[in-house]
Design a protein around this motif. Structure first.
Motif, mmCIF file in Angstrom:
data_model
loop_
_atom_site.group_PDB
_atom_site.id
_atom_site.type_symbol
_atom_site.label_atom_id
_atom_site.label_comp_id
_atom_site.label_asym_id
_atom_site.label_seq_id
_atom_site.Cartn_x
_atom_site.Cartn_y
_atom_site.Cartn_z
ATOM 1 N N GLY A 52 0.967 -1.258 0.119
ATOM 2 C CA GLY A 52 0.000 -0.193 0.026
ATOM 3 C C GLY A 52 0.961 1.255 0.048
ATOM 4 O O GLY A 52 1.726 1.346 0.749
ATOM 5 N N PRO A 54 1.352 5.682 0.051
ATOM 6 C CA PRO A 54 0.922 6.593 0.779
ATOM 7 C C PRO A 54 0.667 7.836 -0.323
ATOM 8 O O PRO A 54 1.267 7.818 -1.376
ATOM 9 C CB PRO A 54 1.629 7.312 1.892
ATOM 10 C CG PRO A 54 3.033 6.687 1.290
ATOM 11 C CD PRO A 54 2.809 5.353 0.638
ATOM 12 N N SER A 55 -0.343 8.755 0.120
ATOM 13 C CA SER A 55 -0.552 9.735 -1.153
ATOM 14 C C SER A 55 0.141 11.176 -0.331
ATOM 15 O O SER A 55 0.726 12.115 -1.046
ATOM 16 C CB SER A 55 -1.908 10.086 -1.162
ATOM 17 O OG SER A 55 -2.521 9.921 -0.055
ATOM 18 N N ARG A 59 3.796 6.227 6.157
ATOM 19 C CA ARG A 59 2.838 5.119 6.539
ATOM 20 C C ARG A 59 3.289 4.703 7.895
ATOM 21 O O ARG A 59 4.204 4.842 8.545
ATOM 22 C CB ARG A 59 3.221 3.854 5.600
ATOM 23 C CG ARG A 59 3.255 3.903 3.848
ATOM 24 C CD ARG A 59 3.393 2.611 3.326
ATOM 25 N NE ARG A 59 4.071 1.882 3.672
ATOM 26 C CZ ARG A 59 4.381 0.666 3.442
ATOM 27 N NH1 ARG A 59 3.321 -0.057 2.911
ATOM 28 N NH2 ARG A 59 5.234 -0.221 4.016
ATOM 29 N N ARG A 82 2.817 7.493 -3.682
ATOM 30 C CA ARG A 82 2.260 6.849 -4.981
ATOM 31 C C ARG A 82 3.067 7.491 -6.290
ATOM 32 O O ARG A 82 3.722 6.888 -7.049
ATOM 33 C CB ARG A 82 1.067 6.675 -5.323
ATOM 34 C CG ARG A 82 0.618 5.883 -6.386
ATOM 35 C CD ARG A 82 -0.874 5.577 -6.580
ATOM 36 N NE ARG A 82 -1.268 4.493 -5.573
ATOM 37 C CZ ARG A 82 -0.922 3.121 -5.834
ATOM 38 N NH1 ARG A 82 -0.389 2.762 -6.830
ATOM 39 N NH2 ARG A 82 -1.394 2.295 -5.010
ATOM 40 N N ASP A 228 -4.626 2.542 1.067
ATOM 41 C CA ASP A 228 -4.294 3.653 0.070
ATOM 42 C C ASP A 228 -5.493 3.899 -0.948
ATOM 43 O O ASP A 228 -6.515 3.357 -0.749
ATOM 44 C CB ASP A 228 -2.922 3.333 -0.605
ATOM 45 C CG ASP A 228 -3.089 2.103 -1.583
ATOM 46 O OD1 ASP A 228 -4.249 1.599 -1.868
ATOM 47 O OD2 ASP A 228 -1.949 2.080 -2.324
ATOM 48 N N GLU A 229 -5.200 4.627 -1.734
ATOM 49 C CA GLU A 229 -6.182 5.233 -2.670
ATOM 50 C C GLU A 229 -6.533 4.101 -3.611
ATOM 51 O O GLU A 229 -7.778 4.269 -4.273
ATOM 52 C CB GLU A 229 -5.517 6.396 -3.574
ATOM 53 C CG GLU A 229 -4.384 6.029 -4.653
ATOM 54 C CD GLU A 229 -3.757 7.320 -5.063
ATOM 55 O OE1 GLU A 229 -3.462 7.227 -6.466
ATOM 56 O OE2 GLU A 229 -3.481 8.219 -4.278
ATOM 57 N N MET A 234 -2.024 -0.635 4.038
ATOM 58 C CA MET A 234 -0.791 -0.334 4.175
ATOM 59 C C MET A 234 -0.583 -0.864 5.902
ATOM 60 O O MET A 234 -0.617 -0.479 6.860
ATOM 61 C CB MET A 234 -0.662 1.264 4.419
ATOM 62 C CG MET A 234 -1.088 1.969 3.128
ATOM 63 S SD MET A 234 -0.745 3.708 2.809
ATOM 64 C CE MET A 234 -2.249 4.271 3.925
#
Length: 254
Positions: A52, A54-55, A59, A82, A228-229, A234
């Protein structure tokens, strides 16, 4: 027949240890797609790579892993966001990561970005693998097997190798034979090894014995992971108990 796999990036490919009900095997796979081609029937695969992504922040699983590992925390890298994973060079990726998440990208983390992207794209192409491919971290697993205490000695020392071997054998007695045969096969000849060192084999092996456990005998960092998105968790999975306690909680797979 149940099959459990631990995978670690080993310079020339993904080194995998495959544990089955009637024995074990090991192999070097050039890609995650190659691993899946031969072992898509695996019950669980634990891989040492972030899944996963992160944005806009670090994390929580990476932050917690560092806190657990003490002197061994340098083995954990903060996962880039990402968008940065898909950048083409480190300078641009660092600038983007700092703008979106407020931290830079460690050079060591950048070196595994191609592997992060590879697994991310694989899971996008094969969503059916999502419930069988799990992120783990070898030193977190050894921390768990060592009574939730970091292994003090480095894997680059004989004492560090010996202690990790002891922990693996306590969890899975055949681990001693697997380690010996894999080292002999994949690190020789010294001028052209397929795997750079015993540390890669130890990492894949502890991931494999973790995969072999029932998920009821796992724990995660963090305890309640987010996604995540793309709805990928994650989290870092690891053994929840030492071997003695685990024996009463393990449940055979159907």
């Amino acid at each position: 027949m149940s099959k459990y796999i631990g995978v670690d990036w080993a310079s020339k490919g993904w080194f995998g240890v495959i544990l089955e009900d009637d024995g074990w095997d090991a192999d070097l796979f050039p890609s995650i797609w190659s691993l899946w081609k031969y072992h898509s029937d695996a019950s669980r695969i634990c891989v040492d790579v972030p899944i996963g992504l992160p944005s806009d922040e670090k994390r929580p699983c990476d932050v917690e892993a560092k806190a657990k590992l003490g002197r061994r925390q340098r083995s954990v890298f903060y996962t880039p966001v990402r968008d940065a994973v898909y950048e083409q060079n480190l300078d641009d990726a660092k600038a983007l990561n700092e703008a979106q998440a407020g931290f830079s990208i460690q050079n060591q983390a950048w070196s595994i970005v191609p592997r992060i992207r590879e697994v991310d794209e694989f899971l996008d192409m094969y969503p059916s693998a999502r419930d069988r491919l799990y992120e783990t971290h070898p030193e977190v697993c050894f921390w768990a097997l060592n009574g939730r205490t970091p292994v003090g000695e480095s894997k680059q020392t004989a004492a560090g190798v010996d202690r990790r071997r002891e922990l693996l054998v306590d969890e899975y007695p055949e681990a001693a034979d697997i380690l010996e045969e894999a080292v002999d096969t994949y690190t020789t000849p010294s001028y052209a090894p397929m795997v750079s060192g015993v540390d890669d084999i130890l990492d894949a092996l502890v991931a494999a014995v973790t995969a072999r456990r029932s998920t009821d005998a796992w724990a995660t960092l963090p305890v309640a992971p987010g996604t995540d998105e793309r709805d990928l968790p994650m989290r870092i999975v690891h053994p929840s108990t030492t071997n003695q306690t685990r024996l009463s909680t393990l449940e055979p797979d159907a």
